[in-house]
Scaffold this motif. Sequence first.
Motif, PDB file in Angstrom:
ATOM      1  N   LEU A 128      32.626  41.887  38.968  1.00 11.05           N
ATOM      2  CA  LEU A 128      31.509  40.945  39.054  1.00 11.05           C
ATOM      3  C   LEU A 128      32.026  39.515  39.157  1.00 11.05           C
ATOM      4  CD1 LEU A 128      29.164  42.520  36.351  1.00 11.05           C
ATOM      5  CD2 LEU A 128      28.809  42.530  38.829  1.00 11.05           C
ATOM      6  N   ARG A 129      33.085  39.215  38.406  1.00  6.64           N
ATOM      7  CA  ARG A 129      33.688  37.875  38.482  1.00  6.64           C
ATOM      8  C   ARG A 129      34.207  37.607  39.886  1.00  6.64           C
ATOM      9  NH1 ARG A 129      38.089  35.029  39.082  1.00  6.64           N
ATOM     10  NH2 ARG A 129      39.124  36.950  39.739  1.00  6.64           N
ATOM     11  N   ALA A 130      34.918  38.570  40.456  1.00  5.67           N
ATOM     12  CA  ALA A 130      35.497  38.383  41.785  1.00  5.67           C
ATOM     13  C   ALA A 130      34.405  38.168  42.836  1.00  5.67           C
ATOM     14  CB  ALA A 130      36.360  39.585  42.154  1.00  5.67           C
ATOM     15  N   THR A 131      33.321  38.917  42.725  1.00  7.07           N
ATOM     16  CA  THR A 131      32.220  38.766  43.677  1.00  7.07           C
ATOM     17  C   THR A 131      31.591  37.380  43.565  1.00  7.07           C
ATOM     18  OG1 THR A 131      31.710  41.129  43.647  1.00  7.07           O
ATOM     19  CG2 THR A 131      29.937  39.637  44.337  1.00  7.07           C
ATOM     20  N   ALA A 132      31.331  36.943  42.335  1.00 10.88           N
ATOM     21  CA  ALA A 132      30.713  35.634  42.137  1.00 10.88           C
ATOM     22  C   ALA A 132      31.620  34.511  42.611  1.00 10.88           C
ATOM     23  CB  ALA A 132      30.351  35.447  40.660  1.00 10.88           C
ATOM     24  N   VAL A 133      32.920  34.637  42.361  1.00 14.28           N
ATOM     25  CA  VAL A 133      33.869  33.611  42.799  1.00 14.28           C
ATOM     26  C   VAL A 133      33.905  33.547  44.323  1.00 14.28           C
ATOM     27  CG1 VAL A 133      36.324  33.016  42.911  1.00 14.28           C
ATOM     28  CG2 VAL A 133      35.284  33.620  40.717  1.00 14.28           C
ATOM     29  N   THR A 134      33.919  34.703  44.977  1.00 16.76           N
ATOM     30  CA  THR A 134      33.914  34.725  46.452  1.00 16.76           C
ATOM     31  C   THR A 134      32.659  34.036  46.983  1.00 16.76           C
ATOM     32  OG1 THR A 134      35.213  36.760  46.553  1.00 16.76           O
ATOM     33  CG2 THR A 134      33.868  36.216  48.482  1.00 16.76           C
ATOM     34  N   LEU A 135      31.513  34.346  46.383  1.00 14.42           N
ATOM     35  CA  LEU A 135      30.258  33.773  46.856  1.00 14.42           C
ATOM     36  C   LEU A 135      30.182  32.270  46.603  1.00 14.42           C
ATOM     37  CD1 LEU A 135      27.822  36.624  45.824  1.00 14.42           C
ATOM     38  CD2 LEU A 135      28.199  35.781  48.153  1.00 14.42           C
ATOM     39  N   VAL A 136      30.685  31.812  45.468  1.00  8.92           N
ATOM     40  CA  VAL A 136      30.612  30.374  45.217  1.00  8.92           C
ATOM     41  C   VAL A 136      31.521  29.619  46.176  1.00  8.92           C
ATOM     42  CG1 VAL A 136      32.417  30.030  43.449  1.00  8.92           C
ATOM     43  CG2 VAL A 136      30.345  28.677  43.368  1.00  8.92           C
ATOM     44  N   ARG A 137      32.657  30.197  46.532  1.00 16.70           N
ATOM     45  CA  ARG A 137      33.539  29.541  47.506  1.00 16.70           C
ATOM     46  C   ARG A 137      32.872  29.514  48.887  1.00 16.70           C
ATOM     47  NH1 ARG A 137      37.999  28.235  45.010  1.00 16.70           N
ATOM     48  NH2 ARG A 137      38.996  29.584  43.453  1.00 16.70           N
ATOM     49  N   GLN A 138      32.208  30.609  49.267  1.00 15.50           N
ATOM     50  CA  GLN A 138      31.487  30.629  50.536  1.00 15.50           C
ATOM     51  C   GLN A 138      30.365  29.599  50.536  1.00 15.50           C
ATOM     52  OE1 GLN A 138      30.149  34.664  51.043  1.00 15.50           O
ATOM     53  NE2 GLN A 138      32.169  35.448  51.592  1.00 15.50           N
ATOM     54  N   ALA A 139      29.628  29.535  49.425  1.00 19.29           N
ATOM     55  CA  ALA A 139      28.517  28.589  49.330  1.00 19.29           C
ATOM     56  C   ALA A 139      29.015  27.149  49.426  1.00 19.29           C
ATOM     57  CB  ALA A 139      27.754  28.800  48.029  1.00 19.29           C
ATOM     58  N   LEU A 140      30.129  26.860  48.772  1.00 22.98           N
ATOM     59  CA  LEU A 140      30.674  25.501  48.818  1.00 22.98           C
ATOM     60  C   LEU A 140      31.190  25.162  50.217  1.00 22.98           C
ATOM     61  CD1 LEU A 140      32.515  25.473  45.376  1.00 22.98           C
ATOM     62  CD2 LEU A 140      30.546  24.061  46.011  1.00 22.98           C
ATOM     63  N   ALA A 141      31.751  26.148  50.905  1.00 25.33           N
ATOM     64  CA  ALA A 141      32.226  25.907  52.269  1.00 25.33           C
ATOM     65  C   ALA A 141      31.056  25.571  53.196  1.00 25.33           C
ATOM     66  CB  ALA A 141      32.980  27.128  52.783  1.00 25.33           C
ATOM     67  N   VAL A 142      29.950  26.314  53.056  1.00 26.06           N
ATOM     68  CA  VAL A 142      28.776  26.034  53.880  1.00 26.06           C
ATOM     69  C   VAL A 142      28.168  24.685  53.494  1.00 26.06           C
ATOM     70  CG1 VAL A 142      26.499  26.844  54.595  1.00 26.06           C
ATOM     71  CG2 VAL A 142      28.325  28.497  54.185  1.00 26.06           C
ATOM     72  N   ALA A 143      28.120  24.412  52.183  1.00 29.54           N
ATOM     73  CA  ALA A 143      27.582  23.124  51.729  1.00 29.54           C
ATOM     74  C   ALA A 143      28.412  21.966  52.250  1.00 29.54           C
ATOM     75  CB  ALA A 143      27.525  23.094  50.199  1.00 29.54           C
ATOM     76  N   THR A 144      29.718  22.183  52.422  1.00 28.67           N
ATOM     77  CA  THR A 144      30.591  21.145  52.972  1.00 28.67           C
ATOM     78  C   THR A 144      30.172  20.793  54.402  1.00 28.67           C
ATOM     79  OG1 THR A 144      32.444  21.826  51.582  1.00 28.67           O
ATOM     80  CG2 THR A 144      32.970  20.555  53.559  1.00 28.67           C
ATOM     81  N   GLU A 145      29.767  21.809  55.178  1.00 31.38           N
ATOM     82  CA  GLU A 145      29.300  21.550  56.543  1.00 31.38           C
ATOM     83  C   GLU A 145      28.069  20.654  56.550  1.00 31.38           C
ATOM     84  OE1 GLU A 145      29.123  24.841  59.339  1.00 31.38           O
ATOM     85  OE2 GLU A 145      30.103  26.119  57.843  1.00 31.38           O
ATOM     86  N   LEU A 146      27.268  20.752  55.494  1.00 32.74           N
ATOM     87  CA  LEU A 146      26.067  19.920  55.382  1.00 32.74           C
ATOM     88  C   LEU A 146      26.335  18.604  54.666  1.00 32.74           C
ATOM     89  CD1 LEU A 146      23.579  22.753  54.360  1.00 32.74           C
ATOM     90  CD2 LEU A 146      23.509  21.449  56.502  1.00 32.74           C
ATOM     91  N   GLY A 147      27.564  18.409  54.207  1.00 35.93           N
ATOM     92  CA  GLY A 147      27.895  17.197  53.460  1.00 35.93           C
ATOM     93  C   GLY A 147      27.296  17.176  52.080  1.00 35.93           C
ATOM     94  N   GLU A 148      27.082  18.382  51.491  1.00 32.61           N
ATOM     95  CA  GLU A 148      26.384  18.466  50.212  1.00 32.61           C
ATOM     96  C   GLU A 148      27.184  19.189  49.136  1.00 32.61           C
ATOM     97  OE1 GLU A 148      22.732  20.432  51.074  1.00 32.61           O
ATOM     98  OE2 GLU A 148      21.956  18.789  52.330  1.00 32.61           O
ATOM     99  N   ALA A 149      28.455  19.484  49.370  1.00 34.95           N
ATOM    100  CA  ALA A 149      29.228  20.242  48.389  1.00 34.95           C
ATOM    101  C   ALA A 149      29.495  19.393  47.152  1.00 34.95           C
ATOM    102  CB  ALA A 149      30.541  20.709  48.996  1.00 34.95           C
ATOM    103  N   PRO A 150      29.103  19.875  45.954  1.00 37.83           N
ATOM    104  CA  PRO A 150      29.368  19.105  44.743  1.00 37.83           C
ATOM    105  C   PRO A 150      30.843  19.049  44.386  1.00 37.83           C
ATOM    106  CG  PRO A 150      28.402  21.245  44.202  1.00 37.83           C
ATOM    107  CD  PRO A 150      28.355  21.115  45.693  1.00 37.83           C
ATOM    108  N   VAL A 151      31.599  20.091  44.771  1.00 36.69           N
ATOM    109  CA  VAL A 151      33.051  20.152  44.549  1.00 36.69           C
ATOM    110  C   VAL A 151      33.669  20.865  45.744  1.00 36.69           C
ATOM    111  CG1 VAL A 151      32.933  20.147  42.022  1.00 36.69           C
ATOM    112  CG2 VAL A 151      32.860  22.322  43.262  1.00 36.69           C
ATOM    113  N   PRO A 152      34.986  20.751  45.982  1.00 37.45           N
ATOM    114  CA  PRO A 152      35.616  21.450  47.106  1.00 37.45           C
ATOM    115  C   PRO A 152      35.561  22.964  46.917  1.00 37.45           C
ATOM    116  CG  PRO A 152      37.032  19.684  46.265  1.00 37.45           C
ATOM    117  CD  PRO A 152      35.928  19.849  45.277  1.00 37.45           C
ATOM    118  N   ALA A 153      35.558  23.697  48.018  1.00 41.40           N
ATOM    119  CA  ALA A 153      35.554  25.157  47.959  1.00 41.40           C
ATOM    120  C   ALA A 153      36.829  25.710  47.338  1.00 41.40           C
ATOM    121  CB  ALA A 153      35.367  25.734  49.361  1.00 41.40           C
ATOM    122  N   THR A 154      37.866  24.873  47.242  1.00 40.42           N
ATOM    123  CA  THR A 154      39.145  25.294  46.661  1.00 40.42           C
ATOM    124  C   THR A 154      39.209  25.048  45.159  1.00 40.42           C
ATOM    125  OG1 THR A 154      40.047  23.121  47.233  1.00 40.42           O
ATOM    126  CG2 THR A 154      40.423  24.918  48.801  1.00 40.42           C
TER     127      THR A 154
END
Length: 215
Positions: A128-154
């Motif tokens: 469950l941890r691995a799944t959530a971590v993968t999804l949060v990194r994906q979400a941050l990467a997409v948010a970066t495209e919109l200029g809205e990422a609160p923190v880097p995907a890394t």
Amino acid sequence: MTAEPREMAMFPLGTVLVPTAVLPLHVFEPRYRELVDAVLATEARELGVVLIERGSEVGGGDARTSVGTVAGVIDAQRTDDGRWGLVTVGLRRIEVARWLPDEPYPRALVTDWPDADDATPSDELEGLRATAVTLVRQALAVATELGEAPVPATVDLSDDPVTASFQVVAAGPLGPADRQALLEVPGARERLERAAVLLGEAIELMRARIALGGP
């Protein structure tokens, strides 16, 4: 045995603090300056942070959630005109047993609210941890495209499922209502499961916005 509620200085905000997250605070209202003076005079240097459900951060008269987080002050700088710049970090969850009068500043009787004991096998919790971590990194990467990422995907995330369950809530591009709902989840297993659902929904919504060509 349940611990007796203890009095704590409280800082109602329009944002949600979760354990592990860093929260800078700019304190200018007189009653909150007094609150900071009182907190810094204690050895623990802790205050409670809760979400304002309705109303304003300034002036009082707000409606507040009953579940929040203890913030530990890790840095405090005072300006010449008496304002405070604080850096705090979320330490642990608390539940408000009763609000006290707001004079001279907001206070409440609170109890710590640790995660419930969880019998989930460690390998399942890690999945469950691995799944959530993968999804949060994906979400941050997409948010970066919109200029809205609160923190880097890394952003670094813990290998410990309990710690990570709070970190994905803090790092993910989620609104205050979703963060508050996740803060109030009893344990790490459910928090990771629900965070994964909310992050998946956030990814879909952001991708739809990108496809439509706008923020």
